[in-house]
Structure formats: structure tokens, C-alpha cells
Scaffold this motif. Structure first.
Motif, mmCIF file in Angstrom:
data_model
loop_
_atom_site.group_PDB
_atom_site.id
_atom_site.type_symbol
_atom_site.label_atom_id
_atom_site.label_comp_id
_atom_site.label_asym_id
_atom_site.label_seq_id
_atom_site.Cartn_x
_atom_site.Cartn_y
_atom_site.Cartn_z
ATOM 1 N N ASN A 149 5.974 -10.534 17.484
ATOM 2 C CA ASN A 149 6.214 -9.622 16.349
ATOM 3 C C ASN A 149 5.510 -10.091 15.084
ATOM 4 O O ASN A 149 5.109 -9.272 14.242
ATOM 5 C CB ASN A 149 7.712 -9.484 16.099
ATOM 6 N N LEU A 150 5.361 -11.403 14.933
ATOM 7 C CA LEU A 150 4.687 -11.953 13.757
ATOM 8 C C LEU A 150 3.167 -11.857 13.853
ATOM 9 O O LEU A 150 2.473 -12.003 12.847
ATOM 10 C CB LEU A 150 5.088 -13.421 13.565
ATOM 11 N N GLY A 151 2.652 -11.632 15.067
ATOM 12 C CA GLY A 151 1.211 -11.465 15.216
ATOM 13 C C GLY A 151 0.534 -12.427 16.160
ATOM 14 O O GLY A 151 -0.689 -12.375 16.317
ATOM 15 N N TYR A 152 1.277 -13.299 16.806
ATOM 16 C CA TYR A 152 0.667 -14.196 17.794
ATOM 17 C C TYR A 152 0.172 -13.375 18.980
ATOM 18 O O TYR A 152 0.889 -12.529 19.508
ATOM 19 C CB TYR A 152 1.679 -15.226 18.295
ATOM 20 N N ARG A 153 -1.064 -13.681 19.399
ATOM 21 C CA ARG A 153 -1.624 -12.982 20.549
ATOM 22 C C ARG A 153 -2.157 -13.960 21.607
ATOM 23 O O ARG A 153 -2.354 -13.563 22.748
ATOM 24 C CB ARG A 153 -2.740 -12.027 20.100
ATOM 25 N N LEU A 154 -2.416 -15.198 21.234
ATOM 26 C CA LEU A 154 -2.767 -16.232 22.210
ATOM 27 C C LEU A 154 -1.453 -16.846 22.698
ATOM 28 O O LEU A 154 -0.732 -17.492 21.936
ATOM 29 C CB LEU A 154 -3.654 -17.297 21.569
ATOM 30 N N ASN A 189 2.965 -21.322 10.423
ATOM 31 C CA ASN A 189 1.820 -21.760 11.222
ATOM 32 C C ASN A 189 0.689 -20.742 11.163
ATOM 33 O O ASN A 189 -0.485 -21.104 11.027
ATOM 34 C CB ASN A 189 2.249 -22.000 12.673
ATOM 35 N N LEU A 190 1.034 -19.466 11.254
ATOM 36 C CA LEU A 190 0.007 -18.422 11.139
ATOM 37 C C LEU A 190 -0.680 -18.466 9.769
ATOM 38 O O LEU A 190 -1.894 -18.233 9.657
ATOM 39 C CB LEU A 190 0.627 -17.040 11.345
ATOM 40 N N GLU A 191 0.084 -18.791 8.749
ATOM 41 C CA GLU A 191 -0.463 -18.812 7.384
ATOM 42 C C GLU A 191 -1.328 -20.040 7.122
ATOM 43 O O GLU A 191 -1.875 -20.198 6.031
ATOM 44 C CB GLU A 191 0.685 -18.734 6.380
ATOM 45 N N SER A 192 -1.495 -20.887 8.140
ATOM 46 C CA SER A 192 -2.429 -22.007 8.004
ATOM 47 C C SER A 192 -3.881 -21.538 8.047
ATOM 48 O O SER A 192 -4.795 -22.303 7.712
ATOM 49 C CB SER A 192 -2.204 -23.028 9.123
ATOM 50 N N LEU A 193 -4.093 -20.285 8.422
ATOM 51 C CA LEU A 193 -5.462 -19.784 8.573
ATOM 52 C C LEU A 193 -5.986 -19.083 7.322
ATOM 53 O O LEU A 193 -7.135 -18.639 7.313
ATOM 54 C CB LEU A 193 -5.521 -18.810 9.755
ATOM 55 N N ASP A 194 -5.164 -18.988 6.260
ATOM 56 C CA ASP A 194 -5.583 -18.176 5.110
ATOM 57 C C ASP A 194 -6.086 -19.007 3.930
ATOM 58 O O ASP A 194 -6.114 -18.520 2.801
ATOM 59 C CB ASP A 194 -4.447 -17.240 4.669
#
Length: 268
Positions: free
Chosen positions: A45-50, A249-254
Motif C-alpha cells: 500500500n505504501l508503494g513497495y513493488r520489489l 525506508n522509501l523516503e531514503s530515495l528522495d
């Protein structure tokens, strides 16, 4: 989601989620399966796809059902699983085929994006026959990409002596307690993409340095650590049962670390 191109031309997200404790009692790797995949649902739901699983995790079927039930088109996901080096799975080509077919059934999919050999197979003949069947399934388009996990440089050279399809990924341990930089440099030279398991393992001293760096970016030590890896070209698969940590963790890419900060982390 930031992606990187593999040596077969396909793209993989730079950041995904591990699943080795999902669907288990007490979030314990060795726990009994309990069917609770809410942590994976949250990640999706947060956007993980891998999404990274393995036969040895015992939860392929639960992972597959959760992905299917998400309602998100299959092509948006990049699903990874792994064949164990145990004899029951690799004793001959028919055993390997049965294993791969079972993974396809468990994951409720017509194809698997990345299939890895979970650890080095010491028996040369069994390594060869396992890889040949993986190549066969690539030819049938049942597997898009094949690779390995925990393969040393010597292991990769053994595989290279007969493989007609080059491994695209080698999933290895890489974190501040053991970067394995020489290993990673070799893989980059050979056009094999390193993927870090256990990427968050640190000491208190590591976290202090990373946290100080993160202050300038308004980021946590964990976000700095993950960004260091992805910024240098290493795929990461951190795992969390906490939605807030998954989001962080996802926000580590911004954001982008400076060269000076990258060099400081190099020295940890």
C-alpha cells in the motif's frame, strides 16, 4: 520508485522489502506460519513493488496470495524468490523443474521476475544442472531474470565457466559491519548487480555517525545508510513490520548525499 537496469535490459527497483518473517508467529523467522501478511499489505500500500521471498522462508504461497489480493496489476511488481541448495530441490533436472513450477504455483503467477540460487552449490554437476534449468525457464519466459545469492568471487567464476546466461544479481550481506566492498567492486566490473540483504545491521557508533550526517538532510541514520547503498548502485531489501519505518525506508530515495558524506560513510 527509482530503478536500475540489469544486464538483461530489465529494470529492478533500487529498494524493496524482504519477507523472511512475514506470515509467522511473533515475527520470528522460525515461527509457525500464521497467515498474517499485514506487514506485506502495508508495504504494498505504501508503494513497495520489489518483493523478496524464498522457498526456505516457507511463505511463498502467502506472499503470492497477498500480492494477488492487492488488486495491483502483476506487471507493476518485481517478485524475487530463491531455490535452496538442498539435495531435495536440485538432485536432478526434474527436481529443479518441480521446484520452479511449485514456486510459480505458490506465487500465483505466470512468471517470476528474478529467481536466485539461495547459496552456493558445491557439487559442480548439481550447480550446472540447476543453472541449465533456470536458463531453460528463461527461454520459456517463465522466469525473466536469474541470479545467485551469497556467491563468492570464486563461486561466480565457477558459474561463468559454463553459464550461457550471465547472472544478473548477486544478493550478499552488505552493511557497516561488513561492507564486502571488494566483492561489490568485482560485481560491478562483471556487470552483476549487487543486492544487499541485512542492510540495516549497525553498531551504536555507526548509527551516531550516520545520524550526524542525516541532520543536514533532515533524515534518520537508517535513511542515510540506505541512501548510501542505493546511491553507489547497490539494491537494498530492508524489512520492517512497522508501517512508519516502511515509509521512512522509501523516503531514503528522495535526497542525495554529498561526495564528502559518501566518503565519510565509506570509512565506517
Amino acid at each position: 520508485m527509482e530503478k536500475v537496469r540489469l544486464n538483461n535490459g530489465l529494470s529492478i527497483p533500487y529498494l524493496g522489502t524482504g519477507t523472511n518473517t512475514y506470515g509467522k508467529e511473533n515475527n520470528d523467522y522460525n515461527g509457525e506460519l500464521n497467515g498474517d501478511f499485514s506487514a506485506l499489505e502495508s508495504a504494498i500500500n505504501l508503494g513497495y513493488r520489489l518483493i523478496d521471498t524464498a522457498i526456505s522462508y516457507r511463505n511463498e504461497a502467502g506472499v503470492g496470495k497477498t500480492i494477488k489480493d492487492s488488486g495491483i496489476p502483476r506487471e507493476e511488481f518485481f517478485i524475487t524468490t530463491k531455490i535452496p541448495a538442498d539435495d531435495q530441490y536440485i538432485k536432478n533436472k526434474d527436481a529443479v523443474r518441480r521446484t520452479l513450477d511449485q514456486s510459480l504455483e505458490n506465487l500465483q503467477t505466470d512468471y517470476i521476475d528474478l529467481y536466485l540460487i539461495h547459496k552456493p552449490i558445491e557439487d559442480e554437476e548439481k550447480l550446472r544442472l540447476t543453472w541449465e534449468v533456470l536458463e531453460e525457464y528463461v527461454g520459456k519466459d517463465k522466469i525473466k531474470t536469474i541470479g545467485v545469492s551469497n556467491f563468492s568471487i570464486d563461486d561466480l567464476n565457477r558459474l561463468d565457466s559454463f553459464a550461457t546466461v550471465k547472472p544478473a544479481v548477486n544478493q550478499i550481506k552488505s552493511n557497516p559491519t561488513e561492507w564486502n566492498n571488494e566483492w561489490i567492486k568485482y560485481m560491478f566490473k562483471e556487470d552483476i548487480r549487487p543486492q544487499a540483504w541485512g542492510p540495516m545491521k549497525t553498531t551504536e557508533a555507526h548509527r551516531e555517525v550516520l545520524g550526524n550526517i542525516g541532520t543536514a538532510y533532515n533524515k534518520t541514520w537508517g535513511q542515510v545508510l540506505l541512501r548510501y547503498q542505493t546511491q553507489r548502485g547497490v539494491i537494498v531489501i530492508p524489512k520492517s513490520h512497522n508501517p512508519e519505518n516502511q515509509k521512512a525506508n522509501l523516503e531514503s530515495l528522495d535526497f542525495t548525499l554529498s561526495d564528502e558524506d559518501m566518503s565519510q560513510i565509506d570509512l565506517l
